[in-house]
Design a protein around this motif. Structure first.
Motif, PDB file in Angstrom:
ATOM      1  N   ASP A   1      14.857 -16.018   3.520  1.00 58.49           N
ATOM      2  CA  ASP A   1      13.876 -16.328   4.551  1.00 58.49           C
ATOM      3  C   ASP A   1      12.438 -16.286   4.015  1.00 58.49           C
ATOM      4  O   ASP A   1      11.631 -17.155   4.317  1.00 58.49           O
ATOM      5  CB  ASP A   1      14.000 -15.362   5.741  1.00 58.49           C
ATOM      6  CG  ASP A   1      15.286 -15.574   6.526  1.00 58.49           C
ATOM      7  OD1 ASP A   1      15.928 -16.644   6.365  1.00 58.49           O
ATOM      8  OD2 ASP A   1      15.660 -14.655   7.277  1.00 58.49           O
TER       9      ASP A   1
ATOM     10  N   CYS B   1      12.174 -20.261   3.704  1.00 50.50           N
ATOM     11  CA  CYS B   1      11.919 -20.658   5.084  1.00 50.50           C
ATOM     12  C   CYS B   1      10.459 -20.533   5.482  1.00 50.50           C
ATOM     13  O   CYS B   1      10.059 -21.070   6.503  1.00 50.50           O
ATOM     14  CB  CYS B   1      12.780 -19.830   6.033  1.00 50.50           C
ATOM     15  SG  CYS B   1      14.536 -20.092   5.770  1.00 50.50           S
ATOM     16  N   SER B   2       9.661 -19.839   4.711  1.00 59.27           N
ATOM     17  CA  SER B   2       8.254 -19.640   5.079  1.00 59.27           C
ATOM     18  C   SER B   2       7.451 -20.936   4.970  1.00 59.27           C
ATOM     19  O   SER B   2       6.402 -21.047   5.585  1.00 59.27           O
ATOM     20  CB  SER B   2       7.629 -18.561   4.205  1.00 59.27           C
ATOM     21  OG  SER B   2       7.641 -18.965   2.857  1.00 59.27           O
TER      22      SER B   2
ATOM     23  N   ILE C   1       8.479 -23.940   5.939  1.00 57.87           N
ATOM     24  CA  ILE C   1       8.911 -24.950   6.939  1.00 57.87           C
ATOM     25  C   ILE C   1       7.922 -25.016   8.073  1.00 57.87           C
ATOM     26  O   ILE C   1       7.380 -24.081   8.517  1.00 57.87           O
ATOM     27  CB  ILE C   1      10.324 -24.618   7.470  1.00 57.87           C
ATOM     28  CG1 ILE C   1      11.322 -24.716   6.333  1.00 57.87           C
ATOM     29  CG2 ILE C   1      10.718 -25.544   8.598  1.00 57.87           C
ATOM     30  CD1 ILE C   1      12.724 -24.328   6.701  1.00 57.87           C
TER      31      ILE C   1
END
Length: 63
Positions: A56, A60-61, A63
């Motif tokens: 994450d 994911c940071s 996105i």
């Protein structure tokens, strides 16, 4: 963009198409794929939650 996986390996985030968190015999590892081919695997994590947190934070940071 590159992510530092360990002291010797950097991953190109733009080419990674799939990430899999596996609970295997020797511990929990993150496997990285380009298409159908596995291109790298992480070191061991003590828990699945810690492995997921690493994914994450690093993938994911953006996105």
């Amino acid at each position: 963009m590159y992510i530092k996986l360990n002291d010797r390996v950097y991953l190109n985030k733009d080419r990674i198409t799939r990430i899999k968190v596996d609970d295997v015999q020797d511990g929990i590892r993150i496997r990285f794929y380009e298409g159908a081919n596995q291109v790298a695997k992480s070191g061991k994590f003590p828990t699945i939650e810690e492995a997921q947190k690493w994914v994450d934070e690093n993938f994911c940071s953006q996105i």
